[in-house]
Design a protein around this motif. Structure first.
Motif, mmCIF file in Angstrom:
data_model
loop_
_atom_site.group_PDB
_atom_site.id
_atom_site.type_symbol
_atom_site.label_atom_id
_atom_site.label_comp_id
_atom_site.label_asym_id
_atom_site.label_seq_id
_atom_site.Cartn_x
_atom_site.Cartn_y
_atom_site.Cartn_z
ATOM 1 N N PRO A 279 22.311 -26.882 16.598
ATOM 2 C CA PRO A 279 22.661 -25.913 17.644
ATOM 3 C C PRO A 279 22.968 -24.523 17.094
ATOM 4 O O PRO A 279 22.601 -23.513 17.710
ATOM 5 C CB PRO A 279 23.899 -26.524 18.304
ATOM 6 N N ALA A 280 23.587 -24.468 15.925
ATOM 7 C CA ALA A 280 23.893 -23.164 15.333
ATOM 8 C C ALA A 280 22.609 -22.450 14.906
ATOM 9 O O ALA A 280 22.483 -21.230 15.077
ATOM 10 C CB ALA A 280 24.826 -23.333 14.139
ATOM 11 N N LYS A 281 21.657 -23.199 14.357
ATOM 12 C CA LYS A 281 20.381 -22.593 13.974
ATOM 13 C C LYS A 281 19.642 -22.068 15.194
ATOM 14 O O LYS A 281 19.087 -20.971 15.168
ATOM 15 C CB LYS A 281 19.497 -23.622 13.265
ATOM 16 N N ALA A 282 19.612 -22.866 16.244
ATOM 17 C CA ALA A 282 18.919 -22.435 17.463
ATOM 18 C C ALA A 282 19.562 -21.179 18.033
ATOM 19 O O ALA A 282 18.860 -20.256 18.470
ATOM 20 C CB ALA A 282 18.924 -23.557 18.493
ATOM 21 N N ALA A 283 20.886 -21.125 18.038
ATOM 22 C CA ALA A 283 21.577 -19.933 18.552
ATOM 23 C C ALA A 283 21.300 -18.728 17.659
ATOM 24 O O ALA A 283 21.073 -17.615 18.158
ATOM 25 C CB ALA A 283 23.078 -20.203 18.640
ATOM 26 N N PHE A 284 21.303 -18.927 16.347
ATOM 27 C CA PHE A 284 21.031 -17.817 15.427
ATOM 28 C C PHE A 284 19.607 -17.296 15.611
ATOM 29 O O PHE A 284 19.394 -16.084 15.702
ATOM 30 C CB PHE A 284 21.256 -18.263 13.976
ATOM 31 N N TYR A 285 18.646 -18.211 15.657
ATOM 32 C CA TYR A 285 17.256 -17.792 15.842
ATOM 33 C C TYR A 285 17.076 -17.060 17.161
ATOM 34 O O TYR A 285 16.361 -16.061 17.246
ATOM 35 C CB TYR A 285 16.319 -18.996 15.805
ATOM 36 N N SER A 286 17.727 -17.552 18.197
ATOM 37 C CA SER A 286 17.595 -16.927 19.506
ATOM 38 C C SER A 286 18.282 -15.567 19.547
ATOM 39 O O SER A 286 17.868 -14.694 20.309
ATOM 40 C CB SER A 286 18.168 -17.851 20.569
ATOM 41 N N ALA A 287 19.336 -15.389 18.755
ATOM 42 C CA ALA A 287 20.017 -14.096 18.703
ATOM 43 C C ALA A 287 19.190 -13.071 17.936
ATOM 44 O O ALA A 287 19.170 -11.896 18.288
ATOM 45 C CB ALA A 287 21.395 -14.249 18.059
ATOM 46 N N VAL A 288 18.488 -13.520 16.891
ATOM 47 C CA VAL A 288 17.687 -12.599 16.087
ATOM 48 C C VAL A 288 16.449 -12.163 16.863
ATOM 49 O O VAL A 288 16.172 -10.969 16.990
ATOM 50 C CB VAL A 288 17.298 -13.265 14.743
ATOM 51 N N VAL A 289 15.702 -13.130 17.365
ATOM 52 C CA VAL A 289 14.501 -12.843 18.159
ATOM 53 C C VAL A 289 14.613 -13.654 19.446
ATOM 54 O O VAL A 289 14.612 -14.885 19.386
ATOM 55 C CB VAL A 289 13.210 -13.224 17.397
ATOM 56 N N PRO A 290 14.738 -12.998 20.591
ATOM 57 C CA PRO A 290 14.856 -13.755 21.841
ATOM 58 C C PRO A 290 13.672 -14.707 22.031
ATOM 59 O O PRO A 290 12.518 -14.326 21.838
ATOM 60 C CB PRO A 290 14.861 -12.680 22.922
ATOM 61 N N GLY A 291 13.977 -15.946 22.348
ATOM 62 C CA GLY A 291 12.954 -16.955 22.541
ATOM 63 C C GLY A 291 12.666 -17.787 21.311
ATOM 64 O O GLY A 291 12.047 -18.844 21.400
ATOM 65 N N MET A 292 13.123 -17.340 20.157
ATOM 66 C CA MET A 292 12.858 -18.093 18.933
ATOM 67 C C MET A 292 13.688 -19.381 18.880
ATOM 68 O O MET A 292 13.247 -20.376 18.311
ATOM 69 C CB MET A 292 13.132 -17.234 17.705
ATOM 70 N N GLY A 293 14.860 -19.373 19.466
ATOM 71 C CA GLY A 293 15.668 -20.591 19.541
ATOM 72 C C GLY A 293 15.012 -21.628 20.426
ATOM 73 O O GLY A 293 15.061 -22.827 20.148
ATOM 74 N N GLN A 294 14.358 -21.185 21.500
ATOM 75 C CA GLN A 294 13.638 -22.105 22.362
ATOM 76 C C GLN A 294 12.426 -22.679 21.627
ATOM 77 O O GLN A 294 12.087 -23.851 21.796
ATOM 78 C CB GLN A 294 13.202 -21.406 23.651
ATOM 79 N N ALA A 295 11.786 -21.868 20.783
ATOM 80 C CA ALA A 295 10.667 -22.359 19.976
ATOM 81 C C ALA A 295 11.169 -23.351 18.932
ATOM 82 O O ALA A 295 10.503 -24.346 18.644
ATOM 83 C CB ALA A 295 9.951 -21.193 19.305
ATOM 84 N N TYR A 296 12.347 -23.103 18.360
ATOM 85 C CA TYR A 296 12.942 -24.032 17.395
ATOM 86 C C TYR A 296 13.216 -25.385 18.047
ATOM 87 O O TYR A 296 13.056 -26.432 17.413
ATOM 88 C CB TYR A 296 14.239 -23.434 16.836
ATOM 89 N N ASN A 297 13.595 -25.372 19.325
ATOM 90 C CA ASN A 297 13.841 -26.611 20.067
ATOM 91 C C ASN A 297 12.565 -27.234 20.613
ATOM 92 O O ASN A 297 12.620 -28.265 21.277
ATOM 93 C CB ASN A 297 14.796 -26.345 21.238
ATOM 94 N N LYS A 298 11.431 -26.603 20.353
ATOM 95 C CA LYS A 298 10.124 -27.051 20.839
ATOM 96 C C LYS A 298 10.044 -27.056 22.369
ATOM 97 O O LYS A 298 9.405 -27.905 22.960
ATOM 98 C CB LYS A 298 9.762 -28.415 20.269
#
Length: 192
Positions: free
Chosen positions: A46-65
């Motif tokens: 969850p922390a990785k997904a939040a970090f990715y989504s904070a850096v590039v919007p939508g990247m956390g959703q891509a991390y979660n597939k």
């Protein structure tokens, strides 16, 4: 008086007896097998997904597939940015017209050369309206940005939970052939 109490007692007792029927014997059987599954539990997901989504919007959703959520994220953020820019441009246009009017110079709303006429009070009111709409657009856009970060984190957290058929809730509509009515039933299954 005693006769009324006796009748009341008999009625209550009779109704209680007829309502207290049993559905039969319940049998519980336990299996003696243990199913071992290798679930890769990553507490930092969850922390990785939040970090990715904070850096590039939508990247956390891509991390979660969950790729289908990425266009929704960009549409929401793009709409907020569009309305911010549109309201800011209109605010600056009316502000410039008001400044020119107070300095005695011609502006876009002075009524000359086919321009519409707006009074100074109208120019001030338009500035205030577009400024508040601009600020609201900024607030909503920031809220949507934070919401997509939270959504990516929560989704990553929920992806780690076991949702297979060993633990399930299955509601069904069953027709009772005695009363000819449909009955809503639910079964909770827990297999271990």
């Amino acid at each position: 008086m005693l006769k009324k109490q006796l009748y009341l007692f008999l009625i209550v007792t009779t109704l209680t007896v007829f309502q207290g029927f049993s559905q039969g014997e319940i049998t519980v059987r336990a299996k003696d097998t243990i199913i071992s599954k290798s679930n890769d539990f990553n507490p930092l997901s969850p922390a990785k997904a939040a970090f990715y989504s904070a850096v590039v919007p939508g990247m956390g959703q891509a991390y979660n597939k969950k790729y289908w959520k990425i266009p929704i994220v960009y549409a929401a953020l793009g709409t907020g940015v569009y309305f911010y820019v549109w309201n800011n441009d209109n605010y600056l246009k009316y502000r410039e017209a008001y400044k020119l009017r107070t300095n005695g110079k011609p502006d876009d709303y002075n009524g000359l050369n086919g321009n519409p006429f707006l009074s100074e009070d109208t120019l001030i009111s338009a500035q205030e309206s577009y400024k508040s709409d601009r600020d609201l657009s900024l607030l909503i856009t920031v809220g949507l940005y934070v919401l997509q970060i939270v959504e990516a984190s929560v989704n990553a957290h929920l992806l780690q939970h076991n949702v297979d058929d060993n633990l399930s809730f299955k509601p069904k509509l069953i027709k009772n052939h005695v009363t000819n009515k449909s009955v809503f039933v639910g079964s909770i299954n827990y297999n271990f």
